[in-house]
Design a protein around this motif. Structure first.
Motif, PDB file in Angstrom:
ATOM      1  N   ALA A  34       0.835  -1.208   0.000  1.00  0.00           N
ATOM      2  CA  ALA A  34       0.000   0.000   0.000  1.00  0.00           C
ATOM      3  C   ALA A  34       0.865   1.253   0.000  1.00  0.00           C
ATOM      4  O   ALA A  34       0.530   2.260  -0.641  1.00  0.00           O
ATOM      5  CB  ALA A  34      -0.923  -0.006   1.219  1.00  0.00           C
ATOM      6  N   GLU A  35       1.990   1.199   0.693  1.00  0.00           N
ATOM      7  CA  GLU A  35       2.916   2.341   0.687  1.00  0.00           C
ATOM      8  C   GLU A  35       3.491   2.565  -0.706  1.00  0.00           C
ATOM      9  O   GLU A  35       3.586   3.711  -1.178  1.00  0.00           O
ATOM     10  CB  GLU A  35       4.048   2.108   1.689  1.00  0.00           C
ATOM     11  N   LEU A  36       3.878   1.493  -1.388  1.00  0.00           N
ATOM     12  CA  LEU A  36       4.435   1.624  -2.738  1.00  0.00           C
ATOM     13  C   LEU A  36       3.395   2.175  -3.712  1.00  0.00           C
ATOM     14  O   LEU A  36       3.729   2.982  -4.593  1.00  0.00           O
ATOM     15  CB  LEU A  36       4.947   0.266  -3.225  1.00  0.00           C
ATOM     16  N   GLN A  37       2.137   1.765  -3.539  1.00  0.00           N
ATOM     17  CA  GLN A  37       1.082   2.307  -4.402  1.00  0.00           C
ATOM     18  C   GLN A  37       0.894   3.801  -4.155  1.00  0.00           C
ATOM     19  O   GLN A  37       0.668   4.570  -5.099  1.00  0.00           O
ATOM     20  CB  GLN A  37      -0.222   1.546  -4.150  1.00  0.00           C
ATOM     21  N   LEU A  38       1.009   4.218  -2.897  1.00  0.00           N
ATOM     22  CA  LEU A  38       0.925   5.641  -2.579  1.00  0.00           C
ATOM     23  C   LEU A  38       2.113   6.396  -3.160  1.00  0.00           C
ATOM     24  O   LEU A  38       1.955   7.499  -3.705  1.00  0.00           O
ATOM     25  CB  LEU A  38       0.861   5.823  -1.056  1.00  0.00           C
ATOM     26  N   LEU A  39       3.301   5.807  -3.069  1.00  0.00           N
ATOM     27  CA  LEU A  39       4.494   6.448  -3.626  1.00  0.00           C
ATOM     28  C   LEU A  39       4.393   6.578  -5.143  1.00  0.00           C
ATOM     29  O   LEU A  39       4.864   7.565  -5.722  1.00  0.00           O
ATOM     30  CB  LEU A  39       5.737   5.638  -3.250  1.00  0.00           C
ATOM     31  N   GLN A  40       3.771   5.606  -5.804  1.00  0.00           N
ATOM     32  CA  GLN A  40       3.587   5.723  -7.253  1.00  0.00           C
ATOM     33  C   GLN A  40       2.681   6.910  -7.587  1.00  0.00           C
ATOM     34  O   GLN A  40       2.959   7.681  -8.512  1.00  0.00           O
ATOM     35  CB  GLN A  40       2.996   4.448  -7.818  1.00  0.00           C
ATOM     36  N   LEU A  41       1.607   7.062  -6.832  1.00  0.00           N
ATOM     37  CA  LEU A  41       0.681   8.167  -7.084  1.00  0.00           C
ATOM     38  C   LEU A  41       1.337   9.524  -6.824  1.00  0.00           C
ATOM     39  O   LEU A  41       0.986  10.515  -7.457  1.00  0.00           O
ATOM     40  CB  LEU A  41      -0.574   8.011  -6.223  1.00  0.00           C
ATOM     41  N   THR A  42       2.283   9.583  -5.894  1.00  0.00           N
ATOM     42  CA  THR A  42       2.976  10.844  -5.624  1.00  0.00           C
ATOM     43  C   THR A  42       4.159  11.064  -6.555  1.00  0.00           C
ATOM     44  O   THR A  42       4.820  12.096  -6.484  1.00  0.00           O
ATOM     45  CB  THR A  42       3.476  10.875  -4.168  1.00  0.00           C
ATOM     46  N   GLY A  43       4.435  10.077  -7.439  1.00  0.00           N
ATOM     47  CA  GLY A  43       5.528  10.221  -8.392  1.00  0.00           C
ATOM     48  C   GLY A  43       6.900   9.969  -7.811  1.00  0.00           C
ATOM     49  O   GLY A  43       7.904  10.393  -8.399  1.00  0.00           O
ATOM     50  N   GLN A  44       6.984   9.267  -6.683  1.00  0.00           N
ATOM     51  CA  GLN A  44       8.267   9.061  -6.005  1.00  0.00           C
ATOM     52  C   GLN A  44       8.689   7.606  -5.949  1.00  0.00           C
ATOM     53  O   GLN A  44       9.678   7.279  -5.292  1.00  0.00           O
ATOM     54  CB  GLN A  44       8.187   9.603  -4.568  1.00  0.00           C
ATOM     55  N   LEU A  45       7.981   6.739  -6.650  1.00  0.00           N
ATOM     56  CA  LEU A  45       8.277   5.305  -6.549  1.00  0.00           C
ATOM     57  C   LEU A  45       9.697   4.977  -6.996  1.00  0.00           C
ATOM     58  O   LEU A  45      10.339   4.091  -6.424  1.00  0.00           O
ATOM     59  CB  LEU A  45       7.265   4.507  -7.381  1.00  0.00           C
ATOM     60  N   LEU A  46      10.196   5.676  -8.008  1.00  0.00           N
ATOM     61  CA  LEU A  46      11.538   5.372  -8.538  1.00  0.00           C
ATOM     62  C   LEU A  46      12.626   6.180  -7.861  1.00  0.00           C
ATOM     63  O   LEU A  46      13.787   6.089  -8.269  1.00  0.00           O
ATOM     64  CB  LEU A  46      11.555   5.637 -10.047  1.00  0.00           C
ATOM     65  N   ASN A  47      12.263   6.956  -6.840  1.00  0.00           N
ATOM     66  CA  ASN A  47      13.236   7.819  -6.157  1.00  0.00           C
ATOM     67  C   ASN A  47      13.562   7.363  -4.752  1.00  0.00           C
ATOM     68  O   ASN A  47      14.177   8.107  -3.980  1.00  0.00           O
ATOM     69  CB  ASN A  47      12.717   9.261  -6.118  1.00  0.00           C
TER      70      ASN A  47
END
Length: 463
Positions: free
Chosen positions: A447-460
């Motif tokens: 769920a955290e990774l899905q939130l990070l994807q929506l914020t545009g930070q998954l690859l950072n």
């Protein structure tokens, strides 16, 4: 029964040895393998490369064109020329010559045998568009935007692949931990058989206790076999995502680190600037804007410059009137300019401009819709993450409670104060608590990774 017990012990020992020899696939190693091998990511990178080629100067229309042409022809003729009604004339007087009978002498036929002719020509033609109503300029800018759009689409593909990767990776990790818990449960059940057999030999219990322990060993063995099968299948799923050998075996990292709350709040506040879906709509909006300007260039004239250099060589065969070979060698150089202004094209340009403006308005509406949906998705993802994180913390406490309960039940069972059924229930409660904790842990991280994807930070972030 003793033989079955020895076989089971040997199997557990062998499984432990094999697990110890497995290499560990860390999260970062899995990410690197996916970025290098995943077919979907490779296709996305190729699309970016195509867009990069398209936005280069060679595809801009700003460079001139140069065309070369050359040809060679060979001709051979065997000809007979007849002159009906024509007569020979005296070369000095010009009078018609007569034969002995006083009749005019006909002009004889002329013959040409192996009359050969060659023709050679070559030319270079250069064309350059000096002005085309600015359509070329805006199309070039459009290609630049298209390249950035393809980069964002590749990033979106990579982000989706990362989520797919970790959903499978965490499932492998969860099944690994569940298998470990089930091995412990199976070992405890096997110890119960040994204890029940000793107690039966000394007359301290009945055969029923041994049978109950054997039933529990059977159930625990089946549960472990099922988890092992699920684990093998899930590993193959992970190998598909990594695009490697399906039978590649490894252990995975079960340690989970959550992003600090303050940093997560910062990511959420900057989501509008980094969300890939919003960035895609902005690029598409810019492309539609350039489409309008490209179509409007049809209202303006275009100016082309051209030049050519040519060479021609003709070797003409003899003819009836020119008995000798004639040679024509010619070179020419030309320069020119052409102004074209389509004053009226039947309304086609006007229709294209109107349609491109409507497409631009639609893209603006789509952007507002996506902004609303992204804000909703972020709020939902944040709430889901916080809820799953709280559930994980509760499950951690639940494991501690059930662990204490199991240890006390074990002591009471060994003292003969509780029955094997009560002890088994305490063992099942601990097993369920441990597996529920494992599930809650990886659900919260996903769920955290899905939130990070929506914020545009998954690859950072560091995985």
């Amino acid at each position: 029964m003793k033989k079955l017990y020895l076989v089971s012990l040997f199997s557990l020992f062998l499984l432990g040895r094999l697990s110890a020899q497995e290499k560990t696939l860390s999260k970062q190693d899995a990410v690197n393998l996916a970025l290098e091998n995943n077919f979907g990511i490779k296709v996305a990178k190729n699309q970016v490369e195509i867009a990069e080629n398209n936005q280069g100067i060679l595809n801009s229309g700003y460079l001139p064109t140069l065309t070369g042409n050359a040809s060679a022809n060979y001709q051979r003729d065997d000809s007979t020329f007849e002159f009906p009604g024509q007569f020979l004339r005296d070369s000095e007087t010009g009078e018609t010559q007569l034969d002995a009978s006083g009749n005019p002498v006909p002009r004889p036929d002329a013959e040409l045998y192996k009359a050969e002719a060659q023709r050679y020509n070559a030319n270079l033609t250069a064309n350059y568009t000096l002005f085309d109503g600015l359509g070329r300029l805006y199309n070039y800018k459009r290609l630049k935007e298209q390249y950035q759009l393809s980069e964002l689409q590749a990033r979106e593909t990579i982000e989706n692949t990362m989520l797919q990767l970790f959903s499978v990776y965490f499932e492998v990790a969860r099944l690994y931990e569940n298998a470990h818990v089930l091995r412990q449960a199976l070992e405890i059940s096997k110890q119960r058989i040994t204890r029940a057999e000793y107690a039966f030999d000394y007359g301290q219990n009945t055969k029923l206790d041994i049978l109950n322990a054997q039933v529990d060993v059977t159930n625990d063995s089946i549960n472990l076999l099922n988890v092992k099968q699920q684990l093998a299948n899930t590993k193959r799923d992970l190998n598909v995502v990594l695009s490697q050998n399906l039978n590649e075996d490894y252990a995975v990292d079960t340690l989970i680190r959550f992003t600090p709350k303050l940093r997560l709040e910062e990511f959420v506040s900057q989501a509008k600037m980094n969300n890939v879906a919003l960035l895609l709509t902005e690029r598409n909006l810019k492309i539609n804007e350039y489409d309008i300007k490209v179509n409007q260039s049809g209202y303006l004239p275009s100016l082309d410059l051209n030049g050519s250099y040519g060479w021609n060589l003709n070797n003409n065969a003899p003819s009836a009137f020119f008995p000798g070979v004639t040679v024509n060698n010619r070179r020419n150089f030309t320069l020119g300019a052409r102004l074209t202004w389509n004053l009226f094209d039947g309304g086609g340009t006007t229709v294209r401009v109107k349609n491109s403006k409507i497409a631009y308005e639609n893209q603006e509406l789509l952007k507002k819709q996506i902004e609303l949906e992204v804000n909703r998705d972020i709020q939902n993802a944040l709430a889901i993450y916080e809820n799953r994180l709280n559930i994980f913390k509760i499950q951690e406490q639940n494991v501690l409670t059930n662990q204490n309960n199991f240890e006390r039940s074990k002591e009471q069972f060994q003292l003969g104060r509780i029955t094997s059924i009560e002890f088994r229930q305490a063992q099942i409660n601990l097993l369920n608590a441990q597996t529920n904790k494992n599930l809650a842990k990886y659900d919260a991280k996903l769920a955290e990774l899905q939130l990070l994807q929506l914020t545009g930070q998954l690859l950072n972030i560091e995985f």
